[in-house]
Design an enzyme around this catalytic site. Structure first.
Site, PDB file in Angstrom:
ATOM      1  N   CYS A 427       0.855  -1.192   0.000  1.00 24.83           N
ATOM      2  CA  CYS A 427       0.000   0.000   0.000  1.00 24.83           C
ATOM      3  C   CYS A 427       0.885   1.234   0.000  1.00 24.83           C
ATOM      4  O   CYS A 427       1.828   1.333   0.810  1.00 24.83           O
ATOM      5  CB  CYS A 427      -0.916   0.007   1.219  1.00 24.83           C
ATOM      6  SG  CYS A 427      -2.019   1.445   1.272  1.00 24.83           S
ATOM      7  N   HIS A 469      -8.756  -3.505  -3.471  1.00 24.41           N
ATOM      8  CA  HIS A 469      -7.873  -2.726  -2.598  1.00 24.41           C
ATOM      9  C   HIS A 469      -8.276  -1.248  -2.616  1.00 24.41           C
ATOM     10  O   HIS A 469      -8.362  -0.599  -1.561  1.00 24.41           O
ATOM     11  CB  HIS A 469      -6.428  -2.905  -3.071  1.00 24.41           C
ATOM     12  CG  HIS A 469      -5.408  -2.195  -2.241  1.00 24.41           C
ATOM     13  ND1 HIS A 469      -4.433  -2.857  -1.529  1.00 24.41           N
ATOM     14  CD2 HIS A 469      -5.188  -0.873  -2.003  1.00 24.41           C
ATOM     15  CE1 HIS A 469      -3.664  -1.977  -0.901  1.00 24.41           C
ATOM     16  NE2 HIS A 469      -4.103  -0.754  -1.194  1.00 24.41           N
ATOM     17  N   GLU A 470      -8.545  -0.701  -3.830  1.00 25.23           N
ATOM     18  CA  GLU A 470      -8.881   0.726  -3.933  1.00 25.23           C
ATOM     19  C   GLU A 470     -10.301   1.005  -3.441  1.00 25.23           C
ATOM     20  O   GLU A 470     -10.548   2.049  -2.818  1.00 25.23           O
ATOM     21  CB  GLU A 470      -8.715   1.200  -5.380  1.00 25.23           C
ATOM     22  CG  GLU A 470      -7.302   1.056  -5.927  1.00 25.23           C
ATOM     23  CD  GLU A 470      -6.232   1.583  -4.983  1.00 25.23           C
ATOM     24  OE1 GLU A 470      -6.442   2.640  -4.354  1.00 25.23           O
ATOM     25  OE2 GLU A 470      -5.183   0.925  -4.873  1.00 25.23           O
ATOM     26  N   HIS A 473     -10.144   1.415   0.183  1.00 30.12           N
ATOM     27  CA  HIS A 473      -9.654   2.740   0.589  1.00 30.12           C
ATOM     28  C   HIS A 473     -10.800   3.754   0.634  1.00 30.12           C
ATOM     29  O   HIS A 473     -10.836   4.637   1.510  1.00 30.12           O
ATOM     30  CB  HIS A 473      -8.584   3.236  -0.382  1.00 30.12           C
ATOM     31  CG  HIS A 473      -7.184   2.867   0.013  1.00 30.12           C
ATOM     32  ND1 HIS A 473      -6.638   3.200   1.235  1.00 30.12           N
ATOM     33  CD2 HIS A 473      -6.208   2.197  -0.664  1.00 30.12           C
ATOM     34  CE1 HIS A 473      -5.391   2.754   1.309  1.00 30.12           C
ATOM     35  NE2 HIS A 473      -5.106   2.141   0.170  1.00 30.12           N
TER      36      HIS A 473
END
Length: 516
Positions: A427, A469-470, A473
């Site tokens: 990350c 993953h994004e 976020h």
């Protein structure tokens, strides 16, 4: 007379003149024709530039084909080199000379050339524009803009800086000329980090309005210290323009790296469509770029960094010792900041399409900065909170470098496969470690388009992992929250998969009990 095919791409005609053999380029090859006639007249580039009133570098760029020749340039070259009309016919035969500027009947720009030079902590910007009055009335002034941003993507820092240390006219030391005549100027807008000024076609001794059908060379320059100028330079197309060129000049000792993006009023930022050319000479490195017939509203942004990290670089630190240091230097918000722990604000689309475009542009520019620090063999992604922007936008670059970038606005994962695997992830907001994270190998993501419509996209394997993953976020979740209980990240020094793609095979797959 006989014709042969040379090793160059154009055809050469051989003829005898004054008992000598001369090679003549094909009619449509103006750069080669210019070189031929300049050498025939025994003139150096410097001598020809002085005779024509152009910079020597401009002659070099035209002859190399990097910059297109303007009509005024072609006429002057014909006049000074006396080619019996061959130079002029060669320019007319070139494709660009047959196009007419958009928005006929208005003031337009035949050539827009900008040069930015950095030396001893000071930037000097020099603009040269060949403008043509295609209207029916005389033009008496020209609007110029000066905009600076010391901390791109971090408005709170820039606002504080310019509030306490505003950009001043005295420090800018603005000067302007029209065909060599000094121009007076009048401020239109005077803000802390933004100036607009009218350059008037007059001075204390005379007036020289630009009448219909006439052209003139406008030149103006100003200086800004590196304490107020961020490491970027942008050209915005506000008038019909035939050609744009930019040249950045830096000391070679700084080991500069330069990249660029293009945006418009209707499209997000993308890499420049043509390559930036690099040349080093006498301890200085120049980066040049140009384009033909840019559309109104286009913006071309070049950015750079100093690889040597010298002490006079205002962004310099004692050393970028760790991977996280490098990401922080690229403008990535690091772990511990509150913005990474909350759900990002969604866009109201299409009402906020313009705001979404601006955020996506910031993400693309940040991606360029990050990629200058690290090679990503597995692809990469970046979410708006990671650059300090509290909006639900993210971009993902797939592992395949030829694949299109994935744009996500207001994304939500609505379905996940029960088939999962575990892979190590990194990350950008804590790049010193890698963590083993289980994720579904197939996900369905609902996201919004700028026009307000929604769509569902299916992602698998590596791209599914990057997208998930994004999306995490944007909902205040990091991969550490996804790791199995009792498993901790490992130092990046212990990780052996840097720069390689994730592998997928049945040995890495697990299934839910219902499918066993």
């Amino acid at each position: 007379m006989r014709r042969i095919q040379s090793r160059f791409t154009h055809t050469i005609t051989l003829r005898v003149r004054d008992n000598q053999l001369y090679g003549h380029p094909s009619p449509a090859d103006f750069p080669a024709a210019l070189t031929h006639w300049r050498k025939l007249r025994r003139l150096t580039k410097k001598a020809l530039s002085e005779a024509m009133g152009f910079d020597p570098s401009y002659i070099s760029h035209v002859e190399s084909g990097r910059y297109p020749a303007s009509e005024e340039f072609a006429r002057l070259a014909e006049q000074k080199l006396s080619s019996a009309g061959e130079l002029w016919r060669s320019w007319q035969a070139a494709p660009h000379s047959r196009s007419t500027p958009a928005g006929g009947g208005e003031l337009f720009v035949d050539l827009d050339h900008a040069e930015l030079r950095y030396h001893n902590g000071t930037y000097t910007a020099s603009m040269r524009r060949r403008v043509v009055n295609g209207g029916n009335e005389p033009v008496t002034r020209y609007l110029a803009r000066i905009s600076v941003d010391r901390h791109p993507g971090r408005p709170e820092l820039s606002n504080e800086l310019y509030r306490n240390h505003p950009l001043t006219w005295e420090r800018l030391n603005l000067t302007a000329t029209c065909d060599g005549e000094p121009m007076v100027w009048v401020a239109k807008h005077d803000r802390d980090s933004f100036k607009e000024v009218w350059l008037s076609f007059e001075n204390e001794n005379s007036m020289f309005p630009l009448y219909p059908g006439q052209s003139a060379s406008l030149e103006y320059s100003y200086v800004v210290g590196s304490d107020q100028w961020g490491q970027w330079f942008q050209r915005a197309i506000r008038l019909p323009t035939r050609a744009v060129s930019v040249e950045l000049r830096f000391p070679a000792s700084l080991e500069p790296g330069v990249w660029g993006t293009e945006t418009s009023t209707t499209a997000a930022a993308v890499p420049l469509r043509s390559a930036i050319q690099r040349q080093e000479e006498d301890g200085e490195v120049s980066f040049t770029w140009h384009t033909i017939d840019p559309p109104i509203g286009a913006r071309y942004r070049l950015e750079w960094r100093w690889r040597s990290n010298p002490e006079h670089d205002a962004e310099a630190r004692p050393a970028l010792r760790t991977a996280s240091d490098r990401m922080r230097a690229a403008g990535i918000v690091q772990e511990g900041q509150e913005i990474l722990a909350r759900t990002a604000q969604p866009f109201r689309l299409p009402e906020e399409a313009k705001q979404a475009e601006e955020v996506v542009g910031q993400l693309h520019r940040a991606v360029q900065r990050v990629r200058d620090h690290h090679h990503f063999g597995k692809g990469m992604g970046l979410a708006a909170p990671q650059i300090g922007v509290d909006r639900a936008a993210a971009v993902v670059l797939p592992p395949n470098p030829d694949a299109a970038t994935v744009l996500l606005l207001n994304p939500v994962i609505i379905s996940e496969s029960s088939e999962t695997d575990s892979q190590y992830e990194g990350c950008l907001s804590f790049f010193d470690v890698r963590g083993l994270v289980p994720r579904s190998r197939r996900i369905e993501v609902e996201h919004t388009k700028p026009d307000g419509s929604t769509t569902i996209t299916v992602f698998t394997d590596a791209l599914a992992r990057l997208v998930a993953h994004e999306v995490d976020h944007l909902h205040g979740v990091t991969y550490k929250d996804r790791m199995a209980e009792g498993v901790s990240p490992i130092p990046v020094e212990e990780y052996r998969g840097t720069g390689t793609s994730w592998s997928y095979d049945r040995s890495t797959v697990t299934t839910s009990p219902a499918e066993e």
